[in-house]
Design an enzyme around this catalytic site. Structure first.
Site, short mmCIF file in Angstrom:
data_model
loop_
_atom_site.label_atom_id
_atom_site.label_comp_id
_atom_site.label_asym_id
_atom_site.label_seq_id
_atom_site.Cartn_x
_atom_site.Cartn_y
_atom_site.Cartn_z
N PRO A 85 -52.53 12.15 6.31
CA PRO A 85 -53.76 12.08 5.51
C PRO A 85 -53.73 10.88 4.56
O PRO A 85 -54.76 10.45 4.06
CB PRO A 85 -53.77 13.39 4.72
N GLU A 112 -45.39 19.47 5.45
CA GLU A 112 -45.98 18.53 4.48
C GLU A 112 -45.75 17.09 4.91
O GLU A 112 -45.98 16.17 4.13
CB GLU A 112 -45.37 18.76 3.09
N ARG A 154 -59.73 4.74 26.50
CA ARG A 154 -61.05 4.48 27.08
C ARG A 154 -61.36 2.98 27.07
O ARG A 154 -62.23 2.51 27.80
CB ARG A 154 -62.15 5.23 26.37
N ASP A 169 -70.50 0.26 22.40
CA ASP A 169 -70.19 1.45 21.62
C ASP A 169 -70.86 1.42 20.26
O ASP A 169 -71.09 0.34 19.73
CB ASP A 169 -68.68 1.47 21.32
N1 LIG Z 1 -56.53 12.34 8.88
C1 LIG Z 1 -55.56 13.33 8.76
C2 LIG Z 1 -54.23 13.28 9.23
C3 LIG Z 1 -53.67 14.47 8.87
C4 LIG Z 1 -52.28 14.91 9.09
C5 LIG Z 1 -51.43 14.17 9.93
C6 LIG Z 1 -50.11 14.54 10.09
C7 LIG Z 1 -49.62 15.64 9.38
C8 LIG Z 1 -48.34 16.23 9.28
C9 LIG Z 1 -48.45 17.31 8.42
N2 LIG Z 1 -49.74 17.39 7.99
C10 LIG Z 1 -50.22 18.39 7.07
C11 LIG Z 1 -50.23 17.83 5.67
C12 LIG Z 1 -50.88 18.53 4.71
C13 LIG Z 1 -50.90 18.05 3.41
C14 LIG Z 1 -50.27 16.88 3.12
C15 LIG Z 1 -49.64 16.21 4.12
N3 LIG Z 1 -49.62 16.68 5.43
C16 LIG Z 1 -50.47 16.38 8.56
C17 LIG Z 1 -51.81 16.02 8.40
N4 LIG Z 1 -54.58 15.19 8.19
N5 LIG Z 1 -55.74 14.48 8.14
#
Ligand SMILES: Nc1cc(-c2ccc3ccn(Cc4ccccn4)c3c2)[nH]n1
Length: 239
Positions: A85, A112, A154, A169
């Site tokens: 995130p 996490e 794609r 696109d």
């Molecule tokens: N655009 C995105 C990508 C993700 C994502 C990607 C990989 C992981 C591995 C664990 N978490 C949960 C999590 C929750 C809280 C803080 C950190 N991570 C992920 C979330 N969420 N939204």
């Protein structure tokens, strides 16, 4: 192109072997490998996570498991992509850049996330991108990898039946795509816009651009701010 994915839920990536992507694999346009991170665990419990230093909620994924996994899966010409995130935004432009790579490895975190030293260590040997697919929080990286792999594959030559559509696109010209219509001419008392049945291709092209501009202005005004000055002609500005 070769794509490898490391995850504790290999079954989550099965959709990569279906439909368009499945056919691209069968035709040898891409090779996809999915690896179970637990294959690199050492203990009887096959532990992949541990408590976070400094306290706080949840668990963090262990560097002693991720390190050997990436050592084995990554090669000389690998770009490592780590969904998070907290990453840089995944965009159509980045999808095009990834489509030019020889080897992509996606590291799917859970809990996490992954101990930061795994990314820092890998970055000494290869390009590493920490990427977000949007401003919302998922439970893990697998869904993000499905999104990114579809957007990248794609774009590869021969994958799409109609390669022109990749250039046309949404986002490729900086605008959202306008509405599309097909038969019947009238459906539930709603008629297809007359211009689309006029056969006048100049008029149709103009109408489609006007629709794209109006939709972009309404839904994604931020995209209009990013457009280079010369991208909008005086007619566009009047829309
Ligand atoms: N655009 C995105 C990508 C993700 C994502 C990607 C990989 C992981 C591995 C664990 N978490 C949960 C999590 C929750 C809280 C803080 C950190 N991570 C992920 C979330 N969420 N939204």
């Amino acid at each position: 192109m070769r794509i490898d994915v490391v995850t504790i839920f290999p079954e989550y990536l099965q959709p990569l072997r279906a439909a368009l992507l499945g056919r691209a694999i069968e035709r040898g346009l891409i090779d996809i490998g999915v690896h179970d991170l637990r294959d690199w665990t050492h203990d009887v419990h096959r532990a992949v996570d541990d408590s976070p230093y400094g306290g706080g909620p949840g668990m963090v994924m262990k560097p002693q498991v991720w390190g050997p996994a990436l050592d084995e899966v990554c090669g000389e010409d690998t770009r490592l992509v780590v969904p998070t995130p907290a990453g840089k935004p995944f965009t159509q432009q980045l999808a095009h850049a990834y489509a030019a790579e020889q080897h992509l490895v996606f590291a799917c975190g859970r809990y996490e996330g992954i101990d930061q030293r795994v990314v820092d260590d890998a970055a000494e040997r290869m390009p590493v991108d920490e990427i977000s697919i949007g401003d919302y929080v998922l439970v893990g990286g697998e869904a993000a990898v499905l999104v990114m792999v579809e957007a990248v594959v794609r774009l590869l030559p021969g994958v799409l039946g109609n390669p022109v559509s990749a250039e046309q696109d949404s986002f490729s010209d900086g605008l959202l795509e306008g509405p599309s219509y097909t038969r019947p001419e009238v459906w539930r008392e709603r008629a297809v816009p007359d211009v689309l049945r006029s056969g006048n291709h100049a008029l149709i092209e103009r109408w489609r651009r006007d629709q794209a501009l109006a939709r972009t202005f309404d839904r994604r005004p931020d995209l209009l701010e990013r457009l280079p000055e010369e991208h909008l002609d005086k007619h566009d500005r009047a829309v």
